[in-house]
Structures are given as C-alpha cells and as structure tokens.
Design a protein around this motif. Structure first.
Motif, PDB file in Angstrom:
ATOM      1  N   LEU A  53     -38.706  60.949   9.637  1.00 24.20           N
ATOM      2  CA  LEU A  53     -38.495  61.283  10.956  1.00 24.20           C
ATOM      3  C   LEU A  53     -40.065  61.254  11.368  1.00 24.20           C
ATOM      4  O   LEU A  53     -40.652  60.637  12.701  1.00 24.20           O
ATOM      5  CB  LEU A  53     -38.008  62.828  11.091  1.00 24.20           C
ATOM      6  CG  LEU A  53     -37.096  62.984  10.309  1.00 24.20           C
ATOM      7  CD1 LEU A  53     -36.645  64.244  10.706  1.00 24.20           C
ATOM      8  CD2 LEU A  53     -35.759  62.540  11.786  1.00 24.20           C
ATOM      9  N   ARG A  54     -41.342  61.588  10.856  1.00 20.21           N
ATOM     10  CA  ARG A  54     -42.895  61.441  11.093  1.00 20.21           C
ATOM     11  C   ARG A  54     -42.935  59.958  11.244  1.00 20.21           C
ATOM     12  O   ARG A  54     -44.037  59.863  11.880  1.00 20.21           O
ATOM     13  CB  ARG A  54     -43.799  61.933  10.213  1.00 20.21           C
ATOM     14  CG  ARG A  54     -45.659  61.823  10.214  1.00 20.21           C
ATOM     15  CD  ARG A  54     -45.672  62.538  11.634  1.00 20.21           C
ATOM     16  NE  ARG A  54     -46.465  62.157  12.221  1.00 20.21           N
ATOM     17  CZ  ARG A  54     -46.531  62.544  13.512  1.00 20.21           C
ATOM     18  NH1 ARG A  54     -45.762  62.194  14.336  1.00 20.21           N
ATOM     19  NH2 ARG A  54     -48.303  61.803  13.579  1.00 20.21           N
ATOM     20  N   GLU A  68     -41.350  59.299  14.380  1.00 19.37           N
ATOM     21  CA  GLU A  68     -41.950  59.240  16.037  1.00 19.37           C
ATOM     22  C   GLU A  68     -43.761  58.354  15.790  1.00 19.37           C
ATOM     23  O   GLU A  68     -44.158  58.933  17.478  1.00 19.37           O
ATOM     24  CB  GLU A  68     -42.216  61.013  15.018  1.00 19.37           C
ATOM     25  CG  GLU A  68     -42.697  61.875  16.185  1.00 19.37           C
ATOM     26  CD  GLU A  68     -43.249  63.436  15.693  1.00 19.37           C
ATOM     27  OE1 GLU A  68     -44.171  64.141  16.849  1.00 19.37           O
ATOM     28  OE2 GLU A  68     -42.735  63.714  15.104  1.00 19.37           O
ATOM     29  N   LEU A  87     -36.040  65.305  17.199  1.00 14.85           N
ATOM     30  CA  LEU A  87     -36.651  64.089  17.694  1.00 14.85           C
ATOM     31  C   LEU A  87     -36.743  63.466  18.820  1.00 14.85           C
ATOM     32  O   LEU A  87     -37.768  62.825  19.397  1.00 14.85           O
ATOM     33  CB  LEU A  87     -36.690  63.557  15.777  1.00 14.85           C
ATOM     34  CG  LEU A  87     -37.825  61.940  16.272  1.00 14.85           C
ATOM     35  CD1 LEU A  87     -39.352  63.003  16.250  1.00 14.85           C
ATOM     36  CD2 LEU A  87     -38.043  61.668  14.760  1.00 14.85           C
ATOM     37  N   LYS A 129     -37.631  65.164  21.295  1.00 17.70           N
ATOM     38  CA  LYS A 129     -38.713  64.749  21.639  1.00 17.70           C
ATOM     39  C   LYS A 129     -39.698  63.400  21.982  1.00 17.70           C
ATOM     40  O   LYS A 129     -41.096  63.394  22.453  1.00 17.70           O
ATOM     41  CB  LYS A 129     -39.714  65.426  20.290  1.00 17.70           C
ATOM     42  CG  LYS A 129     -41.179  65.321  20.205  1.00 17.70           C
ATOM     43  CD  LYS A 129     -41.593  65.968  18.649  1.00 17.70           C
ATOM     44  CE  LYS A 129     -43.470  66.264  18.495  1.00 17.70           C
ATOM     45  NZ  LYS A 129     -43.737  66.583  17.235  1.00 17.70           N
ATOM     46  N   THR A 130     -39.509  62.663  21.338  1.00 21.56           N
ATOM     47  CA  THR A 130     -39.566  61.652  21.738  1.00 21.56           C
ATOM     48  C   THR A 130     -39.012  60.186  22.533  1.00 21.56           C
ATOM     49  O   THR A 130     -39.587  59.054  23.886  1.00 21.56           O
ATOM     50  CB  THR A 130     -39.948  60.432  20.467  1.00 21.56           C
ATOM     51  OG1 THR A 130     -38.946  60.645  20.042  1.00 21.56           O
ATOM     52  CG2 THR A 130     -41.058  61.386  19.698  1.00 21.56           C
TER      53      THR A 130
END
Length: 396
Positions: free
Chosen positions: A213-214, A217, A251, A254-255
């Motif tokens: 996920l990071r 992101e 996520l 968020k993005t």
C-alpha cells in the motif's frame, strides 16, 4: 444474463430488513460499512448482489464496457520467492526449467509490435537479482526512446520493494527514478490478501500488505495512477476479503490514485495449494459484485478474461464489471500455467467487441488511463456483411 433492477428489488416485500437497508444505502449513494460488507458475503444471494452492483456500474458508466489493445512481457518466471499459490514461477534451484530474458530480448519483443495499434505494454514477472534498478530504468528508457507513445505499465510493489532494498534506496527515491525513466503506471498485482495471518502463509517473504500500500501511495503522490487486485478463493475467509477491500478504499480516499480493481481468482493447478477446490462461477460473480458495491471510490472494476474465461467474463458485466482488459495476444503465461480457462489467451479487437455487444453492452476501446480511443458501438467489421449461404428450412 440479466439481474433485477434495484428498484424492482426494493419492491419485493420478502426482502429481509437488513438486506433492504443495505440496498437503500447503495441506491442513495451511501457507503457500505465493513460489517455490512461481511454480511453481503455471508448472506446476500446472487441476484440481489447483481442488482446492487449493476446499479453502481450503470450509475458510473451506463452500458460502456472498456478494453484496450495491449501485450505482455514477462522478463522471467524464475523467482526468489516461493508463493504457495503460484504455478508460474520456477525456483532458483530449477531455473533451467524457466526463462530469463535479457534487456535486448525484451526490446525485441516490444519491436515485434511496431506498426501494430497497441497502446500498452504490461511488464511483470519473477524476482531475480539481475533484474534490478539499473536494468529496469534502462529498459523503460529504451522502450520510450523506441516508441514514445507506448504506455509502460510495469512491475508491482513486490518487485519494487526487492530492487529498492537491494539498491539501498528509499521507496520515494526508487519510484521517482522509475517515473523519470519512463514508467507510466503500475499494475495491481502482488496484493494477494493483506491480512498478515494469510499473507505470511501464501506469500511469505514478499513485501507486506502495508508495504504494498505504501509503494502505491508514494506513486500516487507523484501524480501517477495504478490498479489494485485481490487474490481470492484459497485459504482466506470472507472477513479477510472485507479487510482487504477496506484498506484499498481507505487509501483511495486519501490519494484518489487507483483506477481499477481486479479480483483475481485462485487457480489450483501446478502449485502447492492444488488440494484446495476452486470457487464456483456463482462465487466469482458474487465477489465481483461485492467489490463493485464496496469500492465506491474506484472508477472501474475489471474481469481478467484469460483467467476466468470468456463466458464468465461476459456474465460479470451484469455484476458490476465494466472492463474486460485487453487483446493480450497470447503474451502471458501467469494464469494459463495455473489452470486458467484460456491456455493461449489472445483475442482480436473484433472478438472483444462482439463479446461485449452480445450481452447488450457498448464496447469502448480505451487507453491505459481510460481515454477513449474508439467507440465500437456501431462499427461494422469486414465479415459482418459477408454472404454465408442460405439456411435450409424444413418443408412443412
């Protein structure tokens, strides 16, 4: 296959109160909670899920159904990792059974498509030390130098985590280098199931769900787009699927960088989980539908036709799916080696268009970022008007 409309469903007095409440939330554009997502998996019948998912699909896209003209390059099927679900890779000690392409080999494959109307090359494969940051940055640069307009969709966080760690650089620095070299977007592979208690059993040693996920992101923070997957139908439970969907949705809140969700069905040939039965077509369609209902902030849900077969892919268009991937041209072996329906996956543009039309949908050729290349709704093909002889009818 058709599903009842959401309006018709809500008129049914036999509908259980909790199912009615969830359906009303979907009708009103409200978000399904994790508890409701689990309830849908546990209790909701296929027709009900189809009604909800098709409502969301048609609110977003109407009958438009997308595909692209693409081909795959798989640099190697030899891999350091030993994922128990994988039928594709060959371990280091048996690397003679696999293939390991050089940079020139890969460029030769790309050049085979010169003059052909493909818009995307999809690059993904095994993990080996020689396929490192210098290798991939040089590959992306040379593809772009040769064919600047070709969209490079390449590598998953599994590869990126490994090559950045080997190079002793941060995820941020690594993804910046990839973007500068010509990477245009990331595919969604390697997500499997995020829950550690499942991921450690089926994909131990690879990047964690948190790391997967990071990396996405960071890519989104660079202004770029990617896809997301979920491997289902093995040792996971419904609660693990809901957790996976919830983390993707969070996520995306968020993005906003994800384009498409692609559920990937576990296939049980030639791997360490061959003792497990595969999910039924009904369960496949239920899973597509719940993905569409739950991921309200994803624009697209894709059925990967080489994995589930053409007929199930067509059925999925009534269960939330609006994308059938691409022509592929028999350039991937990842799923055929695991027992997928399509052993030599390749469809012409005409084939894909007619698949979509035959179930009452509108075929749209797209590029990777969903720009419309051509609307095939009313396009006639050369064979459409060919005289095929008279049909002999019985005399009565």
């Amino acid at each position: 296959m058709t599903t009842p409309s959401l309006t018709t469903l809500l008129r049914d007095s036999r509908l259980a109160p909790h199912l009615r409440a969830a359906a009303l939330k979907v009708k009103n554009g409200e978000r399904i909670t994790p508890e409701e997502g689990l309830m849908l998996y546990d209790e909701a019948p296929l027709g009900y899920l189809g009604a909800l998912a098709n409502h969301v699909r048609e609110q977003k896209h109407g009958d438009r159904t997308y595909f692209n003209r693409n081909f795959h390059v798989e640099p190697t099927n030899v891999c350091l990792y030993t994922c128990s679900f994988c039928s594709y890779s060959r371990r280091i000690k048996k690397r003679e059974d696999g293939w390991e392409y050089s940079l020139e080999d890969i460029l030769d494959i790309v050049k085979q498509y010169d003059g052909k109307p493909v818009t995307e090359v999809h690059i993904v494969g095994g993990v080996l030390p020689q396929y490192d940051v210098p290798f991939y940055t040089e590959l992306f640069r040379r593809i772009k130098a040769h064919r600047p307009e070709l969209h490079v969709k390449a590598l998953t966080p599994v590869e990126y985590h490994y090559i950045f760690k080997k190079a002793k650089i941060s995820y941020e620095e690594g993804m910046r280098l990839m973007k500068e070299a010509g990477l245009d977007s990331m595919p969604g592979g390697g997500a499997e199931i995020f829950a550690p208690e499942i991921r450690d059993q089926i994909a131990g040693g690879k990047c964690s769900g948190e790391q997967w996920l990071r990396i996405h992101e960071i890519w989104h923070e660079l202004g770029m787009r990617s896809n997301a997957t979920m491997l289902y139908g093995h040792i996971e439970e419904y609660r693990h699927r809901v957790d996976h969907l919830e983390q993707l949705r969070a996520l995306q809140d968020k993005t906003g960088g994800f384009q498409t969700f692609i559920p990937l069905k576990f296939r049980n040939e030639n791997n360490e989980l061959s003792h497990l039965p595969e999910t039924s077509v009904v369960e496949d369609l239920r899973n597509y539908a719940i993905g569409r209902i739950y991921l309200d902030n994803f624009d697209h849900v894709k059925a990967y036709w080489p994995m589930i077969g053409r007929t199930t892919a067509q059925l999925s268009l009534a269960f939330g799916v609006d994308d059938l991937d691409g022509t592929i041209d028999d350039t991937t072996r990842i799923y055929s080696m695991a027992g997928a329906e399509e052993k030599h996956p390749a469809l012409s543009t005409e084939d894909l268009v007619k698949m979509i039309r035959s179930v009452g949908r509108q075929p749209i050729e797209r590029d990777t970022l969903y720009g419309v290349v051509e609307d095939f709704t009313d396009v006639e093909f050369a064979g459409d008007k060919e005289f095929r002889g008279y049909t002999s009818l019985p005399v009565v």
